[in-house]
Scaffold this motif. Sequence first.
Motif, short mmCIF file in Angstrom:
data_model
loop_
_atom_site.label_atom_id
_atom_site.label_comp_id
_atom_site.label_asym_id
_atom_site.label_seq_id
_atom_site.Cartn_x
_atom_site.Cartn_y
_atom_site.Cartn_z
N LYS A 115 -70.96 -73.21 50.97
CA LYS A 115 -72.18 -72.50 51.07
C LYS A 115 -73.13 -73.11 52.15
N PHE A 118 -71.61 -71.46 55.33
CA PHE A 118 -70.95 -70.24 55.75
C PHE A 118 -71.50 -69.41 54.29
N LEU A 119 -71.35 -68.03 54.64
CA LEU A 119 -71.54 -67.15 53.70
C LEU A 119 -70.38 -67.24 52.84
N ILE A 120 -70.39 -67.25 51.45
CA ILE A 120 -69.35 -67.39 50.62
C ILE A 120 -69.52 -66.38 49.50
N ASP A 143 -72.79 -66.31 47.62
CA ASP A 143 -73.90 -65.40 48.35
C ASP A 143 -73.89 -64.17 47.87
N PHE A 144 -72.84 -63.44 47.52
CA PHE A 144 -72.63 -62.22 47.21
C PHE A 144 -71.29 -61.95 46.48
N ILE A 145 -70.96 -60.82 46.06
CA ILE A 145 -69.67 -60.45 45.23
C ILE A 145 -69.23 -59.33 46.02
N SER B 132 -77.85 -60.54 52.00
CA SER B 132 -77.05 -62.15 51.76
C SER B 132 -77.88 -62.93 52.46
N LYS B 136 -80.25 -66.10 51.11
CA LYS B 136 -79.67 -67.49 51.08
C LYS B 136 -80.73 -68.20 51.91
N ILE B 145 -75.01 -58.47 44.77
CA ILE B 145 -75.56 -57.56 45.65
C ILE B 145 -74.97 -56.30 45.74
#
Lengths: 237, 237
Positions: A115, A118-120, A143-145, B132, B136, B145
């Motif tokens: 994280k 990178f965005l994870i 970071d999001f789902i 995101s 972050k 999100i």
Amino acid sequence: MIKAVLFDTFGTIVDWRSSVAREGASVAAQKGVADFDGDGFARAWRAGYRPGMARVTSGERSWVSIDVIYSERLDEILPQFGLPMLDEAERDHLNRAWHRLTPWPDSVPGLKRIKSKFLISPLSNGSVVLLSTMAKRAGIPWDFIFSSDMHRAFKRNPVVYQNAIRLLGMAPDEIMMTAAHNDDLEAARKEGMRTAYINRPTEYGIDQTVDFEATSDWDIIADTVEGVADGLDCPQL
Amino acid sequence: MIKAVLFDTFGTIVDWRSSVAREGASVAAQKGVADFDGDGFARAWRAGYRPGMARVTSGERSWVSIDVIYSERLDEILPQFGLPMLDEAERDHLNRAWHRLTPWPDSVPGLKRIKSKFLISPLSNGSVVLLSTMAKRAGIPWDFIFSSDMHRAFKRNPVVYQNAIRLLGMAPDEIMMTAAHNDDLEAARKEGMRTAYINRPTEYGIDQTVDFEATSDWDIIADTVEGVADGLDCPQL
């Protein structure tokens, strides 16, 4: 250049077998069921997962979330494990054991490192409520789902990977898929994504027949999420 | 009983006007543009937001993400602010100012308190990458999100609220919508959701004509996210 790293969750990030075995055993103890086979219960429950999704993916039935698939399977197996007496509220609570799965020890430290660069996100067959409850409880720092119910499709349906790529607005090779399952990575690679394999040889216990090792030249091959972090040159925190 | 609290973001959680003004002024200074009106630039840019979405919502054009709407509007206004010379890379970087918006001072502390009791998520017209990246960078602790590109619709299209309710698998009145915009809450209430209003009377600066106060008996009416946390009996952390 990779910008986002996506993760399978069941098996790759969390150890569903021991978590579900523990919750089953706890309910059995409350109900005075002797000789309850927690590990067998977890494996029997999980054995309904792929067939349940296959009925949706084939079009045999219309969209239902994984929570419904798990709940129907639970009803099926409770009698053979000595728990036919559970009422609706008890079944519902037990079904949410899948929202309370415990990460492998390397998962949270490895994800925090990844994280930092990178965005994870999960790219999972779980529902948004399952995945966010699980993350919150276990401190998994997504970071999001991306949930199956956002895509209204289950892996390995190509639509799931295609939707993720579209939503991220990135080139496919700017996104890495990480999984303990070779077929998941195969499907991701077909859409142009980068791939990381994590070996989880104890995921299914005595039922495990595949995924004891990488069966292709995935971009990263590791034994832990920390190993993937190393492969991506993520700093120690 | 409320289980999830959703939030409008632009204006409610983040102060887009001062963030965008600052980034515009920084680019203008680099380019040697004198007398750059940062606040006017932010307001002019934002003025393209509702008309841009309206063209999608009305069906006049097919789905595009908010990033595309902002980018097209930026191209429109750059000449009048003395910045027609920006190249593609510079425009792209400036367009991502919307990914780097700064929260109001009460937002992150308030959200952390609300998160301690409920699932929290944006229900925003932003894209998943915008939301995101913003979270972050600013430490906004969303559990998950909900972006407009997941729903492929913008608020106040009822579909957005309906999708959120469906994805959460909760009764509508187990979900609270929070916004600094009365019309957003009106749309949420129509779908059966609970509502919280936050007064942000400086959001639009000299362009603000509405939302100086709650225009209905919303379930919670507050001046800050901390005030919403108080209204929801969330503990101090």
